[in-house]
Design a protein around this motif. Structure first.
Motif, PDB file in Angstrom:
ATOM      1  N   ALA A   1       2.458 -11.638   3.649  1.00  0.00           N
ATOM      2  CA  ALA A   1       2.009 -10.747   3.758  1.00  0.00           C
ATOM      3  C   ALA A   1       0.674 -10.248   3.986  1.00  0.00           C
ATOM      4  CB  ALA A   1       2.832  -9.423   2.942  1.00  0.00           C
ATOM      5  N   LEU A  55      -0.979 -10.105   1.194  1.00  0.00           N
ATOM      6  CA  LEU A  55      -1.703  -9.578  -0.183  1.00  0.00           C
ATOM      7  C   LEU A  55      -2.228 -10.369  -1.061  1.00  0.00           C
ATOM      8  CD1 LEU A  55       1.500  -7.165  -0.343  1.00  0.00           C
ATOM      9  CD2 LEU A  55      -0.593  -6.596   0.514  1.00  0.00           C
ATOM     10  N   ILE A  90      -3.419  -8.918   7.010  1.00  0.00           N
ATOM     11  CA  ILE A  90      -2.104  -7.676   6.636  1.00  0.00           C
ATOM     12  C   ILE A  90      -1.646  -7.296   7.664  1.00  0.00           C
ATOM     13  CG2 ILE A  90      -3.428  -7.435   4.210  1.00  0.00           C
ATOM     14  CD1 ILE A  90      -4.551  -4.929   5.174  1.00  0.00           C
ATOM     15  N   GLY A  91      -0.686  -6.773   7.633  1.00  0.00           N
ATOM     16  CA  GLY A  91       0.034  -5.755   8.946  1.00  0.00           C
ATOM     17  C   GLY A  91       0.672  -6.641   9.924  1.00  0.00           C
ATOM     18  N   LEU A 114       9.517  -4.141  -0.380  1.00  0.00           N
ATOM     19  CA  LEU A 114       9.588  -4.468  -1.636  1.00  0.00           C
ATOM     20  C   LEU A 114      10.791  -4.094  -2.332  1.00  0.00           C
ATOM     21  CD1 LEU A 114       6.184  -3.748  -0.763  1.00  0.00           C
ATOM     22  CD2 LEU A 114       5.848  -4.323  -3.101  1.00  0.00           C
ATOM     23  N   LEU A 125      10.138   2.748  -2.483  1.00  0.00           N
ATOM     24  CA  LEU A 125       8.621   3.203  -2.484  1.00  0.00           C
ATOM     25  C   LEU A 125       8.942   4.105  -1.273  1.00  0.00           C
ATOM     26  CD1 LEU A 125       6.646  -0.026  -2.667  1.00  0.00           C
ATOM     27  CD2 LEU A 125       7.013   1.658  -4.330  1.00  0.00           C
ATOM     28  N   TRP A 178       6.756  13.162  -1.318  1.00  0.00           N
ATOM     29  CA  TRP A 178       6.478  14.168  -0.730  1.00  0.00           C
ATOM     30  C   TRP A 178       6.669  14.371   0.965  1.00  0.00           C
ATOM     31  CZ3 TRP A 178       3.338  10.793  -3.375  1.00  0.00           C
ATOM     32  CH2 TRP A 178       2.589  10.019  -2.299  1.00  0.00           C
ATOM     33  N   PHE A 235       8.467  -0.735  11.922  1.00  0.00           N
ATOM     34  CA  PHE A 235       7.050  -1.120  11.776  1.00  0.00           C
ATOM     35  C   PHE A 235       6.797  -1.892  13.180  1.00  0.00           C
ATOM     36  CE2 PHE A 235       3.902  -4.254  10.071  1.00  0.00           C
ATOM     37  CZ  PHE A 235       2.789  -3.523  10.247  1.00  0.00           C
ATOM     38  N   ASP A 242       1.210   4.299  -8.011  1.00  0.00           N
ATOM     39  CA  ASP A 242       1.959   3.350  -8.025  1.00  0.00           C
ATOM     40  C   ASP A 242       1.183   1.954  -7.111  1.00  0.00           C
ATOM     41  OD1 ASP A 242       4.115   1.560  -7.750  1.00  0.00           O
ATOM     42  OD2 ASP A 242       5.525   2.772  -6.994  1.00  0.00           O
ATOM     43  N   ASP A 298       2.580  -0.759  -6.310  1.00  0.00           N
ATOM     44  CA  ASP A 298       3.444  -1.267  -5.455  1.00  0.00           C
ATOM     45  C   ASP A 298       3.289  -0.131  -4.064  1.00  0.00           C
ATOM     46  OD1 ASP A 298       4.282  -3.379  -6.707  1.00  0.00           O
ATOM     47  OD2 ASP A 298       6.075  -2.301  -7.320  1.00  0.00           O
ATOM     48  N   GLY A 299       3.094   0.933  -4.326  1.00  0.00           N
ATOM     49  CA  GLY A 299       2.902   1.880  -3.031  1.00  0.00           C
ATOM     50  C   GLY A 299       1.753   1.463  -2.255  1.00  0.00           C
ATOM     51  N   ARG A 357       0.474  -1.788  -2.438  1.00  0.00           N
ATOM     52  CA  ARG A 357       1.046  -2.930  -1.735  1.00  0.00           C
ATOM     53  C   ARG A 357       1.570  -2.606  -0.346  1.00  0.00           C
ATOM     54  NH1 ARG A 357       2.587  -7.539  -4.771  1.00  0.00           N
ATOM     55  NH2 ARG A 357       4.617  -7.068  -4.457  1.00  0.00           N
ATOM     56  N   LEU A 358       2.536  -1.875  -0.558  1.00  0.00           N
ATOM     57  CA  LEU A 358       3.448  -1.360   0.801  1.00  0.00           C
ATOM     58  C   LEU A 358       2.294  -1.026   1.961  1.00  0.00           C
ATOM     59  CD1 LEU A 358       5.939  -0.453   2.129  1.00  0.00           C
ATOM     60  CD2 LEU A 358       5.601   1.822   1.343  1.00  0.00           C
ATOM     61  N   PHE A 359       1.527   0.012   1.729  1.00  0.00           N
ATOM     62  CA  PHE A 359       0.595   0.308   2.686  1.00  0.00           C
ATOM     63  C   PHE A 359      -0.205  -0.605   3.136  1.00  0.00           C
ATOM     64  CE2 PHE A 359       0.166   4.617   3.491  1.00  0.00           C
ATOM     65  CZ  PHE A 359       0.977   5.556   2.168  1.00  0.00           C
ATOM     66  N   TYR A 360      -0.754  -1.711   2.178  1.00  0.00           N
ATOM     67  CA  TYR A 360      -1.737  -2.811   2.773  1.00  0.00           C
ATOM     68  C   TYR A 360      -0.901  -3.607   3.638  1.00  0.00           C
ATOM     69  CZ  TYR A 360      -5.672  -1.037   0.175  1.00  0.00           C
ATOM     70  OH  TYR A 360      -6.552  -0.224  -0.464  1.00  0.00           O
ATOM     71  N   SER A 361       0.453  -3.775   3.222  1.00  0.00           N
ATOM     72  CA  SER A 361       1.290  -4.807   3.987  1.00  0.00           C
ATOM     73  C   SER A 361       1.579  -4.204   5.428  1.00  0.00           C
ATOM     74  CB  SER A 361       2.617  -5.089   3.395  1.00  0.00           C
ATOM     75  OG  SER A 361       3.489  -3.805   3.425  1.00  0.00           O
ATOM     76  N   LEU A 362       1.375  -2.967   5.356  1.00  0.00           N
ATOM     77  CA  LEU A 362       1.362  -2.211   6.865  1.00  0.00           C
ATOM     78  C   LEU A 362       0.090  -2.341   7.764  1.00  0.00           C
ATOM     79  CD1 LEU A 362       3.616   0.930   5.677  1.00  0.00           C
ATOM     80  CD2 LEU A 362       4.419  -0.862   6.972  1.00  0.00           C
ATOM     81  N   LEU A 396      -1.798   8.276   0.477  1.00  0.00           N
ATOM     82  CA  LEU A 396      -1.178   7.754  -0.724  1.00  0.00           C
ATOM     83  C   LEU A 396      -1.675   8.559  -1.993  1.00  0.00           C
ATOM     84  CD1 LEU A 396       1.246   6.054  -2.331  1.00  0.00           C
ATOM     85  CD2 LEU A 396      -0.508   4.267  -2.451  1.00  0.00           C
TER      86      LEU A 396
END
Lengths: 262, 293
Positions: free
Chosen positions: A57, A59, A78-79, A85, A89, A93, A154, B189, B191-192, B194-199, B210
């Motif tokens: 990924a 990361l 990335i992306g 995960l 997550l 909001w 995605f 978070d 992990d949050g 990490r999620l954004f960066y993985s996108l 975030l």
């Protein structure tokens, strides 16, 4: 590497420098994931499954080696792949719909367009009527569905799923497995799936890579040649049981032990 | 003489007598006491209100009688009847409205300014760990500093008008907001992210989509505290030097021994404070619903 390779890890290793000297999280690993396959990684805790995902990924930079996607070097970018995960997550909001479109939004798709694109998928994959609810109102299974749809929408060919059903109860887990297989068939994506559950791995996969710890490495590749679609009852067939026992033996468990290899 | 350890004393038989008593008690068990779970029944609302009003009436009545009979010195303590009259003249003269508005204005401006800038400053620490580490000691210094001690300086710099009150109210709310927003940033978070960066997200996207939303509940939680702090800042600013405001009215009345006016101004100040507190609580609940909490 073969022509139909979607994702190829070439001698990827990860070493962390700690106070007690270097720690080899991942010994050099070479892994070929063919296009459109469902591939599982199983292994004990600390075998580097998640490290592999983080490297793919983008990361985590590998200490050595390369990650190739469609034959193109994608190391450290990335992306490129959809990564789900362990935790869902979902952003509390945002509505379910707005959570699901996050990937598209980050990619720059206008929000209205992304919503229009996502709505039919929510309908078709069991989240109809929940579009405008917040994640707090959803059950565990529903949350995982939303998280998985976010990963799928995605719009990347490869998706990495890190123990997505680990926290679900047995019944929900079985439902989610069926659901995942349906989605995988519909979308035709390449799936890499990490799990602790050997039965889950055999039931879902085309290929299983068994990993070992200290240092994290791949010790075996087991093709699963059970015909698809697989009914639930497949788990009691001799072929299935034999595969499961082979995996358990490789993980260092006696063959008669239950499927939880954690 | 040397001290003997308790164990040695026990061996010598010092504790024999009490132990024997204990054993006798155990051989003849006492009857078990039966108790019920204590339960308090709720009074009807009318009864609660009646008692509350009663307490107020008795307190005011006692004060008035005490002043009449000379138990307390009405010169220092004033008396309810005099306070009532002063309240009327305070409002009739128009001072009440202009003073209240002045204090209200500086409180609200200071509150808004301090909270916004403080929160923005706190959020900015997300951008760089090194920057956060460099700035942190200064923030802690400024936090431990009693900001009110700066009041004379602030009056000198900003003058005796509205600006100095706003500055003091902002100073009081700024640091609290900074620290709270920073705590929110630290609680984002991982992990949050990490999620954004993985996108494939940019840092700006992670920040706006975030970090800021996840800190909103933290910032909301500080609003009620800040409204009180801002009011304190504004009133103290008026104490030091001002031509208007409830704080100035209190100080002036005290200096000229118009004790009734002190009470009146304090009462009006309390009403203002309660009103703003209720308004901010309402705002808070609205915002919380807005972020799905």
């Amino acid at each position: 590497m073969s022509a139909d390779s979607k994702l190829y890890l070439e001698d990827v290793s990860v070493t962390f420098q700690t106070a007690d000297g270097p720690f080899h999280a991942l010994a050099p690993v070479t892994l070929n994931i063919p296009r459109g396959r469902f591939v599982s990684l199983i292994g004990p805790s600390g075998c580097g499954k998640s490290t592999i995902f983080n490297v793919v990924a983008g990361l985590q930079s590998p200490t050595r080696g390369r990650v190739l996607i469609d034959g193109i070097d994608a190391t450290g970018s990335i992306g490129q792949v959809g990564y789900m995960l362990q935790k869902d997550l979902l952003l509390p909001w945002r509505t379910v719909l707005d959570n699901v479109i996050l990937g598209m939004e980050v990619r720059g798709v206008p929000v209205a367009e992304a919503r229009d694109h996502a709505r039919p998928y929510l309908q078709r994959y069991g989240l109809g009527g929940f579009e405008n609810r917040h994640p707090g109102a959803l059950s565990g299974g529903m949350r995982q569905r939303a998280a998985l749809l976010r990963t799928l929408l995605f719009d990347s060919d490869v998706i990495l799923l890190d123990e997505p059903f680990g926290a679900l109860d047995a019944q929900t887990k079985a439902q989610m497995q069926e659901w995942l297989l349906k989605i995988w068939t519909d979308f035709g994506k390449t799936v890499v799936f990490v799990t602790h559950d050997v039965e889950e791995a055999v039931y879902l996969s085309d290929d299983i890579h068994v990993m070992a710890t200290r240092p994290g490495r791949v010790i075996a590749h087991i093709p699963v040649d059970l015909p698809r679609p697989r009914p639930r009852s497949v788990v009691t067939t001799p072929g299935f049981v034999a595969l499961k026992q082979r995996c358990l033996a490789l993980l260092g468990h006696p063959a008669d032990e239950e499927s939880e290899a954690a | 003489m040397t001290l003997t350890p308790p164990a040695a004393l026990a061996r010598k038989g010092f504790f024999k007598a009490p132990l024997a008593l204990f054993r006798r008690g155990a051989s003849a068990p006492r009857p078990r006491v039966v108790r019920r779970l204590p339960v308090e029944r709720d009074w009807p609302v009318a009864a609660i209100v009646a008692v509350q009003v009663g307490i107020l009436v008795v307190a005011i009545g006692t004060w008035e009688i005490a002043a009449d009979t000379g138990w307390i010195d009405a010169f220092f303590w004033s008396r309810p009847s005099a306070i009532g009259e002063t309240l009327l003249t305070f409002f009739e003269s128009g001072r009440a409205v202009s003073d209240t508005l002045f204090t209200f204005r500086s409180t609200i401006l200071g509150f808004a300014l301090g909270t916004t800038l403080g929160a923005a400053f706190g959020l900015s620490f997300w951008w760089s760990r090194n920057y956060a580490r460099i700035v942190q000691p200064y923030i802690i210094c400024f936090e431990s500093l009693p900001k009110l001690a700066l009041a004379p300086l602030i009056i000198l710099v900003f003058g005796i008008g509205l600006a100095s009150k706003v500055a003091l109210a902002s100073a009081l709310t700024f640091v609290v907001s900074t620290l709270t927003a920073y705590a929110g940033v630290k609680a984002v978070d991982q992990d949050g992210e990490r999620l954004f960066y993985s996108l494939g997200a940019t840092r700006w996207q992670v920040f706006t989509k975030l970090v800021v939303p996840s800190c909103v509940p933290w910032i909301i939680s500080i609003l009620r505290v800040n409204i009180g702090l801002a009011l304190t800042g504004a009133v103290v600013g008026e104490f030091i030097a001002s031509e208007q405001g409830l704080g100035r009215a209190i100080l002036y009345a005290g200096q000229t021994y118009e004790i009734a006016l002190v009470w009146v101004a304090v009462m009006v100040l309390s009403v203002l404070s309660i009103t703003m507190y209720v308004a901010v609580s309402w705002l808070e609940s609205r915002l919380r619903r807005g972020v799905g909490q």
